[in-house]
Scaffold this active site. Structure first.
Site, mmCIF file in Angstrom:
data_model
loop_
_atom_site.group_PDB
_atom_site.id
_atom_site.type_symbol
_atom_site.label_atom_id
_atom_site.label_comp_id
_atom_site.label_asym_id
_atom_site.label_seq_id
_atom_site.Cartn_x
_atom_site.Cartn_y
_atom_site.Cartn_z
ATOM 1 N N HIS A 1 9.709 -1.832 -0.405
ATOM 2 C CA HIS A 1 9.655 -2.589 -1.646
ATOM 3 C C HIS A 1 8.424 -3.485 -1.739
ATOM 4 C CE1 HIS A 1 11.596 -4.119 -5.228
ATOM 5 N NE2 HIS A 1 11.501 -5.368 -4.796
ATOM 6 N N TYR B 1 16.014 -14.606 -11.891
ATOM 7 C CA TYR B 1 17.198 -13.821 -12.195
ATOM 8 C C TYR B 1 18.069 -14.353 -13.333
ATOM 9 C CZ TYR B 1 15.878 -11.195 -8.164
ATOM 10 O OH TYR B 1 15.170 -10.408 -7.297
ATOM 11 N N ASP C 1 8.627 -5.357 -8.250
ATOM 12 C CA ASP C 1 9.801 -6.234 -8.328
ATOM 13 C C ASP C 1 9.772 -6.948 -9.693
ATOM 14 O OD1 ASP C 1 12.091 -7.358 -6.499
ATOM 15 O OD2 ASP C 1 11.212 -9.122 -7.420
#
Length: 383
Positions: free
Chosen positions: A360, A311, A178
Site C-alpha cells: 500500500h 475518515y 490512499d
C-alpha cells in the site's frame, strides 16, 4: 490570505527531551497469549523498536535532511497548509502535485524528489523532469491545527487547485495513494482545464462490496481475489476506521499522550498493508523511515486531527462522482484492491498496471516501479 511563507522544521529541544522521558518511562502492556500480530502489534517486536527509537534514532539528523528541501506554509480556505516545493533545473519540467494518505505523511515522497526533479542524475531523461509540490493534508503534520470541519476529499481537491494556482502553474499533473488516491481525481474535477493527467497507486476507487454472485463470476481470478480481500478487510480491519471516523477526539487523548501508543497504532497498519504481509514492516521499509513518519504525528500532536480529516468524510463509500474527463492512470500493487471496470465508472482510465509485488505504501516500498510508471504515463500527456 494568499501569502506563501517559507517554513523550516525546528523542534524545541524541550519537546525532544520530553519524548525521551516518555519512552524511558513507557509502560507496555502484558503479552497476550502467543504475542502474535492477530491481536495487534506484538509486545516483543514493539519493545525492541521502542528501544531503538530511544537510543539510536536521531531526529536532529533527520530534521537537517528535511530542511534541505524548500518548505512553505500558506492559508487556504481558512486552513494552514504546509508543503514542499522543489523546482527542477529543467526548463520544460512538468509540475507534479503528490498527495499522501493515512497513516502516512509527506515523508512518503522525500526519496522520490531527486529522481523526479533531476531524472538525468537518476537514470532517466531530461524530458521526464517534474517540479514537485508535496502538501501535507489538512490536519496532518504541520498542516495543523484543523480550523474547521468539512475537509472532504472534494474540498481538499479544490484547495490543492488553489495551491497550484498560487504557485503560478497553468498546467500540472497529480499523483497519490490512499487518501491521496481519492484527492487526486478531485483535483482534476476541480481544475480540469489545467490538470493534464491523474496518476494513482492502488486504484482511484474501492470496488463495491459485497457483489452479487452473478457479477462476481464475471471477474477475473485476480479481481475475485481483490473483492475477497475487501471482504476480509471489512471483517478483520475495519475497526480503526469505525473509531477514527466516529470518536477521533477520544482516541487522540491516548495517542497524543503516549508515543508508544502512537507508534503501535501506526505500526499495526504498516504491518498489515506492506507486502509481503509475513515480512516485518521494518524489514521492508526500514526503522528510521518508519520512525520519522511516526515523529511527524507525534511532534505535531496530529493523531486526532488526521483521523478526523482522513475518515470523517461527508459522503458514504460508493457515492457516485462526476468524471472529470482528465486522462487517468493507475498502478495496483499486490496488496491493493483496485479493479479497472469499477474505476472506469467515474474516471477516464487510459492506463492500468497490475503488479504482483509491493504494498500500500508504494513510494516507500517500490519507489522504482512507481517512478517508472509515473514517468511512462506523464510522457503521454505532457504535450
Amino acid at each position: 490570505m494568499t501569502t506563501i511563507t517559507p517554513f523550516r522544521i525546528d523542534i524545541p529541544q524541550t519537546t525532544l527531551d520530553d519524548l525521551q522521558r516518555r519512552l524511558t518511562d513507557a509502560r507496555l502492556p502484558a503479552k497476550l497469549p502467543g504475542d502474535g500480530w492477530d491481536t495487534g502489534v506484538p509486545v516483543s517486536w514493539l519493545s525492541d523498536l521502542v528501544d531503538y527509537w530511544r537510543t539510536e534514532y536521531d531526529w536532529r539528523k533527520v530534521e537537517q535532511q528535511l530542511n534541505q528541501f524548500p518548505q512553505y506554509t500558506t492559508e487556504i480556505d481558512g486552513q494552514q497548509i504546509h508543503f514542499l516545493h522543489v523546482r527542477s533545473a529543467e526548463a520544460d519540467a512538468l509540475p507534479l502535485l503528490l498527495t499522501h494518505g493515512w497513516p502516512g505523511s509527506f515523508i512518503e515522497f522525500v526519496d522520490l524528489i531527486g529522481p523526479l526533479t533531476d531524472p538525468v542524475a537518476h537514470g532517466g531523461e531530461a524530458s521526464d523532469a517534474f517540479h514537485v509540490v508535496i502538501p501535507s493534508l489538512p490536519g496532518f503534520g504541520f498542516s495543523t491545527p484543523v480550523a474547521s470541519e468539512g475537509w472532504t476529499t472534494e474540498r481538499i481537491g479544490r484547495a490543492w487547485a488553489e495551491l497550484m494556482s498560487r504557485l503560478g502553474y497553468e498546467r500540472y499533473g497529480v499523483q497519490g495513494g490512499d487518501i491521496g488516491g481519492s484527492v487526486s481525481p478531485e483535483v482534476a474535477r476541480a481544475d480540469r482545464e489545467r490538470v493534464v493527467g491523474v496518476h494513482v497507486n492502488g486504484g482511484p476507487a474501492i470496488p463495491p462490496y459485497p457483489l452479487p454472485d452473478e457479477e462476481l463470476a464475471t471477474l477475473t481470478p485476480l479481481e475475485q481475489d481483490r473483492v475477497a480481500r475487501v471482504g476480509a478487510f471489512m471483517q478483520e480491519e475495519f475497526g480503526y476506521i469505525a473509531i477514527q471516523s466516529t470518536r477521533p477526539q477520544a482516541l487522540a487523548y491516548g495517542l497524543v499522550d503516549s508515543p508508544v501508543g502512537q507508534l503501535a497504532w501506526i505500526m499495526d497498519k504498516f504491518r498489515e498493508w506492506t507486502h509481503p504481509r509475513a515480512t516485518l514492516p521494518d524489514e521492508i521499509i526500514g526503522r528510521d523511515t518508519l520512525l520519522t513518519n511516526v515523529m511527524i504525528y507525534w511532534l505535531t500532536g496530529s493523531a486526532g486531527s488526521s483521523a478526523y480529516v482522513g475518515y470523517a468524510q461527508g459522503g458514504a463509500w460508493g457515492a457516485k462522482l462526476g468524471n472529470s474527463g482528465v486522462p487517468t492512470a493507475a498502478i495496483v500493487f499486490a496488496h491493493d484492491v483496485g479493479i479497472r471496470r469499477y474505476a472506469e465508472e467515474e474516471n477516464t482510465i487510459v492506463r492500468w498496471t497490475d503488479v504482483d509485488q509491493g504494498g500500500h505504501f508504494a513510494a516507500l516500498e517500490e519507489p522504482e516501479l512507481l517512478l517508472a510508471d509515473v514517468r511512462a504515463f506523464f510522457r503521454t500527456v505532457r504535450g
